[in-house]
Structure formats: C-alpha cells, structure tokens
Scaffold this motif. Sequence first.
Motif, PDB file in Angstrom:
ATOM      1  N   CYS A  95       5.738  -2.082  -1.853  1.00 22.17           N
ATOM      2  CA  CYS A  95       5.289  -1.637  -0.524  1.00 22.17           C
ATOM      3  C   CYS A  95       5.177  -0.116  -0.417  1.00 22.17           C
ATOM      4  CB  CYS A  95       6.259  -2.141   0.550  1.00 22.17           C
ATOM      5  SG  CYS A  95       6.286  -3.936   0.730  1.00 22.17           S
ATOM      6  N   CYS A  96       5.597   0.601  -1.461  1.00 29.97           N
ATOM      7  CA  CYS A  96       5.557   2.064  -1.423  1.00 29.97           C
ATOM      8  C   CYS A  96       4.130   2.584  -1.595  1.00 29.97           C
ATOM      9  CB  CYS A  96       6.444   2.637  -2.538  1.00 29.97           C
ATOM     10  SG  CYS A  96       8.208   2.518  -2.183  1.00 29.97           S
ATOM     11  N   PRO A  97       3.879   3.818  -1.184  1.00 24.89           N
ATOM     12  CA  PRO A  97       2.545   4.413  -1.386  1.00 24.89           C
ATOM     13  C   PRO A  97       2.315   4.714  -2.855  1.00 24.89           C
ATOM     14  CG  PRO A  97       4.068   6.048  -0.547  1.00 24.89           C
ATOM     15  CD  PRO A  97       4.793   4.743  -0.504  1.00 24.89           C
ATOM     16  N   SER A  98       1.132   5.172  -3.185  1.00 20.75           N
ATOM     17  CA  SER A  98       0.822   5.479  -4.580  1.00 20.75           C
ATOM     18  C   SER A  98       1.605   6.700  -5.042  1.00 20.75           C
ATOM     19  CB  SER A  98      -0.678   5.715  -4.747  1.00 20.75           C
ATOM     20  OG  SER A  98      -1.113   6.736  -3.873  1.00 20.75           O
ATOM     21  N   GLY A  99       1.899   6.743  -6.336  1.00 19.66           N
ATOM     22  CA  GLY A  99       2.699   7.833  -6.881  1.00 19.66           C
ATOM     23  C   GLY A  99       1.871   9.052  -7.236  1.00 19.66           C
ATOM     24  N   THR A 100       2.520  10.206  -7.233  1.00 24.41           N
ATOM     25  CA  THR A 100       1.818  11.449  -7.562  1.00 24.41           C
ATOM     26  C   THR A 100       1.366  11.488  -9.023  1.00 24.41           C
ATOM     27  OG1 THR A 100       3.974  12.487  -7.947  1.00 24.41           O
ATOM     28  CG2 THR A 100       2.996  12.803  -5.785  1.00 24.41           C
ATOM     29  N   SER A 101       2.017  10.706  -9.884  1.00 21.32           N
ATOM     30  CA  SER A 101       1.617  10.666 -11.295  1.00 21.32           C
ATOM     31  C   SER A 101       0.192  10.166 -11.451  1.00 21.32           C
ATOM     32  CB  SER A 101       2.565   9.756 -12.092  1.00 21.32           C
ATOM     33  OG  SER A 101       3.883  10.230 -12.056  1.00 21.32           O
ATOM     34  N   SER A 102      -0.275   9.374 -10.490  1.00 21.88           N
ATOM     35  CA  SER A 102      -1.626   8.822 -10.582  1.00 21.88           C
ATOM     36  C   SER A 102      -2.682   9.922 -10.596  1.00 21.88           C
ATOM     37  CB  SER A 102      -1.897   7.857  -9.424  1.00 21.88           C
ATOM     38  OG  SER A 102      -1.828   8.526  -8.176  1.00 21.88           O
ATOM     39  N   HIS A 162      -4.434  -0.773  -1.931  1.00 15.09           N
ATOM     40  CA  HIS A 162      -3.088  -0.488  -2.437  1.00 15.09           C
ATOM     41  C   HIS A 162      -2.025  -1.260  -1.654  1.00 15.09           C
ATOM     42  CE1 HIS A 162       0.083   1.972  -4.278  1.00 15.09           C
ATOM     43  NE2 HIS A 162       0.673   1.836  -3.109  1.00 15.09           N
ATOM     44  N   PHE A 163      -2.108  -1.211  -0.325  1.00 19.04           N
ATOM     45  CA  PHE A 163      -1.079  -1.839   0.506  1.00 19.04           C
ATOM     46  C   PHE A 163      -1.250  -3.360   0.618  1.00 19.04           C
ATOM     47  CE2 PHE A 163      -0.300   2.459   2.464  1.00 19.04           C
ATOM     48  CZ  PHE A 163       1.033   2.525   2.085  1.00 19.04           C
ATOM     49  N   VAL A 164      -2.345  -3.877   0.102  1.00 16.38           N
ATOM     50  CA  VAL A 164      -2.527  -5.341   0.077  1.00 16.38           C
ATOM     51  C   VAL A 164      -2.146  -5.897  -1.295  1.00 16.38           C
ATOM     52  CG1 VAL A 164      -4.219  -7.213   0.144  1.00 16.38           C
ATOM     53  CG2 VAL A 164      -4.280  -5.421   1.882  1.00 16.38           C
ATOM     54  N   ILE A 165      -2.693  -5.297  -2.346  1.00 12.96           N
ATOM     55  CA  ILE A 165      -2.515  -5.833  -3.695  1.00 12.96           C
ATOM     56  C   ILE A 165      -1.072  -5.747  -4.179  1.00 12.96           C
ATOM     57  CG2 ILE A 165      -3.097  -5.455  -6.130  1.00 12.96           C
ATOM     58  CD1 ILE A 165      -5.934  -4.694  -5.189  1.00 12.96           C
ATOM     59  N   MET A 166      -0.467  -4.561  -4.137  1.00 11.58           N
ATOM     60  CA  MET A 166       0.847  -4.389  -4.747  1.00 11.58           C
ATOM     61  C   MET A 166       1.964  -5.168  -4.038  1.00 11.58           C
ATOM     62  SD  MET A 166       0.240  -2.848  -7.486  1.00 11.58           S
ATOM     63  CE  MET A 166       1.744  -2.154  -8.183  1.00 11.58           C
ATOM     64  N   PRO A 167       2.010  -5.211  -2.695  1.00 10.51           N
ATOM     65  CA  PRO A 167       3.049  -6.021  -2.051  1.00 10.51           C
ATOM     66  C   PRO A 167       2.893  -7.517  -2.333  1.00 10.51           C
ATOM     67  CG  PRO A 167       2.198  -4.388  -0.518  1.00 10.51           C
ATOM     68  CD  PRO A 167       1.298  -4.374  -1.713  1.00 10.51           C
ATOM     69  N   LEU A 168       1.653  -8.019  -2.309  1.00 12.99           N
ATOM     70  CA  LEU A 168       1.440  -9.449  -2.536  1.00 12.99           C
ATOM     71  C   LEU A 168       1.728  -9.838  -3.990  1.00 12.99           C
ATOM     72  CD1 LEU A 168      -1.738 -10.217  -0.389  1.00 12.99           C
ATOM     73  CD2 LEU A 168       0.678 -10.560   0.179  1.00 12.99           C
ATOM     74  N   VAL A 169       1.384  -8.972  -4.923  1.00 15.09           N
ATOM     75  CA  VAL A 169       1.710  -9.231  -6.328  1.00 15.09           C
ATOM     76  C   VAL A 169       3.223  -9.258  -6.508  1.00 15.09           C
ATOM     77  CG1 VAL A 169       1.615  -8.293  -8.672  1.00 15.09           C
ATOM     78  CG2 VAL A 169      -0.442  -8.312  -7.268  1.00 15.09           C
ATOM     79  N   ALA A 170       3.932  -8.374  -5.810  1.00 14.83           N
ATOM     80  CA  ALA A 170       5.396  -8.342  -5.887  1.00 14.83           C
ATOM     81  C   ALA A 170       6.001  -9.665  -5.416  1.00 14.83           C
ATOM     82  CB  ALA A 170       5.943  -7.189  -5.046  1.00 14.83           C
ATOM     83  N   VAL A 171       5.515 -10.168  -4.303  1.00 17.05           N
ATOM     84  CA  VAL A 171       6.012 -11.443  -3.769  1.00 17.05           C
ATOM     85  C   VAL A 171       5.727 -12.583  -4.743  1.00 17.05           C
ATOM     86  CG1 VAL A 171       5.735 -13.142  -1.923  1.00 17.05           C
ATOM     87  CG2 VAL A 171       5.837 -10.717  -1.372  1.00 17.05           C
ATOM     88  N   LEU A 172       4.519 -12.590  -5.309  1.00 20.09           N
ATOM     89  CA  LEU A 172       4.138 -13.635  -6.258  1.00 20.09           C
ATOM     90  C   LEU A 172       5.036 -13.610  -7.494  1.00 20.09           C
ATOM     91  CD1 LEU A 172       2.169 -15.877  -7.091  1.00 20.09           C
ATOM     92  CD2 LEU A 172       0.686 -14.093  -8.066  1.00 20.09           C
ATOM     93  N   LEU A 173       5.316 -12.423  -8.003  1.00 23.65           N
ATOM     94  CA  LEU A 173       6.168 -12.302  -9.193  1.00 23.65           C
ATOM     95  C   LEU A 173       7.607 -12.725  -8.895  1.00 23.65           C
ATOM     96  CD1 LEU A 173       4.815  -8.954 -10.682  1.00 23.65           C
ATOM     97  CD2 LEU A 173       4.554 -11.244 -11.654  1.00 23.65           C
ATOM     98  N   CYS A 174       8.094 -12.404  -7.698  1.00 22.76           N
ATOM     99  CA  CYS A 174       9.438 -12.842  -7.304  1.00 22.76           C
ATOM    100  C   CYS A 174       9.512 -14.370  -7.280  1.00 22.76           C
ATOM    101  CB  CYS A 174       9.810 -12.287  -5.933  1.00 22.76           C
ATOM    102  SG  CYS A 174      10.200 -10.522  -5.925  1.00 22.76           S
TER     103      CYS A 174
END
Length: 353
Positions: free
Chosen positions: A107-114, A77-89
């Motif tokens: 960079c946020c943790p996973s949501g409770t909706s999950s 979670h903390f590797v994929i989502m931050p790096l994807v964010a940077v790539l999209l920016c």
Amino acid sequence: MQKIKAFGDWLTKWFTVIVIVWAVFNYFVPQTSLWGKSYTGYFLGIVLFGMGLTLTLDDFKRILTQPLMVVVGTVAHFVIMPLVAVLLCWIFRLDGPLAVGVILVGCCPSGTSSNVMSYLSRGDVALDVSIGILSTLCAPFMIPLLMQWLASQYVTVPVESLFLNAVKVVLFPIALGVICHAIFKEKIEKVTVALPIVSQVAILLIIGVVVAANGPKLFVASSLLAIPVVILHNLCGYALGFGFSKLMYKVYPKGFRYAQQKAITFEVGMQDSALGATLALSSFASNPLAAVPSTFFSVWHNISGSVLSSWWREHDDKHQIHPDSDNGEKGSAAKASEAGDAVKDESEETVNA
C-alpha cells in the motif's frame, strides 16, 4: 564538493551490497541499532525533507501538464501492488503481523530508487518523478484507507494512527523542504549534492532498527516465507505495470510510448519500503514482525531494479531500439540515425547553395 559527489556516487553504486552487509551486522550485533527504534519516523522525515529540497514548482507543474499519464500511473500503483499483496497472502496462507506487513508495503507509494532505475534503463525520468511525487503526497490518505479495506481481517488496523504518522513523516517534511527551497533557492543547490548520502544513511538506519528488533524472528519458518512472497510481489509489480502501460499505449499511444512504459514499470513495481518499515514500527509497535516484509523488499527491489534496468539497456542496444521509439520497435535507433543524417545533409546542401 567533488569528493562528496564522488562518495555519493560510490554509495549509490554499492548501496545494495552495503544494505546486505549492514543487515547481517545488525542481526549479529543488534545493540548497534536498537537505540533508534523510537526515531525511525525522524530518519524517514530526513529522507523526505531532502526530497522536498530538490522539488521546485516546475515539478508540480509537470503533474498538471501531463495529468493523464501521472494520474493513471499513480492509480495503477495503488491498485496493482495492494491487490497483488492480498493475493500472495492468500496463496501462501500468511496470517497475522506478517500478512499485515506484506499488505502494508504493497500500500506504500513508489520508492525513490525507481527514479534511478528509470534513468538507467533510458525511461522517462520526468514522468517517473511526477508519479513518485503524486503517489507520495497521496500516501497519508491511501495507506489507511487501503489497510482498513485489505488488512483488517488479520489485525485491528489503527487507521487514525496510520494517517497521523503518515502525515507526520511524509507531508510535513516534504512541505518543509519545498518551502526551504522556495526561500533559499540557489543556496539550497549547494547542499543538494549531499542529499543522496544523507537519505541512504537514514534508510540504512531504518533497516538496522528493523533487523535488530526482529533478529530472533527473522530466520524462523514463518518469517522466511516472506522472502519468496516479497520477490514475487516485486516481480508481479514489474510485469503487471509493464503490461498495463502496453495496454494504455493501445488506448493513448501518444502518451504511453516506450520510455513512459519503462517509467510506469518501475513506478508500479518499486515501493517506498522505508516508509512501510517506519509505519509498521510506529503503528503496529506491538507486532514488530510487520516491519520484516518492508526490510526484505528494500534489499530485493534494489537488486531486481538494477538487473532489470541493465537488461533493458542491453536489450535496446542489441536490437537497436531508440529510447524515444513509439513502442520499442526493433531497428528504430538506426532509422532515427538515418533520418538525422538526411536532415544534416539537407542542411549542408542548403548552406552550400
């Protein structure tokens, strides 16, 4: 209590629609929520206090009993989502507060909706909850570290402020909730039925504040660009989370089976966007636009999560895939049923003999 539970179920069912209607209302009548701009940290604290109230020592023990899956899921979670964010920016050439907001929600943790989506898709809810707990507890340390590393090229990142605000709105409320549960035990169970309602109302208040504070900027070209970015961010999270869990199945098939793959998919792709919006408003107060991506994410990931969980159930039913199958093998439900019938017949023969 039954009426409260029924209302909570109704609110959960229609939450995405309510979020959209509430956001539109605050866009046209911003005075409705502007008063809460200074209180978003308290709103989120209420959500996480409620989360703490539902936790027991068994929830923390679960992290220790299956540490590999929980730790690997949290790291993913903390590797994929931050790096994807940077790539999209980089791809969409985002800059300034909007880029910071996209990276912050990444960079946020996973949501409770999950947890809900994992349950609806017949995933491993226990693993989902465990990853959510660990990623949330790591958030006060991971968010400042990742933001300093990934977002400092856009603005000066207030690392100390991010850390203190994250500790204040994450660790303290959860710890207080866990302590209250440990002290009052059975009495707490009487109020937990109302916690989903309280949490969802608090999230609505945060969304209302973000929309009200950014109303004039929401539908300019620069802000609208955040919508496709947020959608791609979330969908890439699902795809990469599922692909990663499939890869881990080849490495450790006993732990990363079909139900666990579903849980990790949702845990990677869904973010605690309410935390992202709260931290943006508190630590980047001079740039409220940084909270916009979190708001868009909050609406979108509830839509996409609902669609994905429904599709997964229909897909599994159509192809007779057993929820506890090894790797989603087609026809595994029928085989499990036949095996169960064989055991039942054998038992009956033994009794008759």
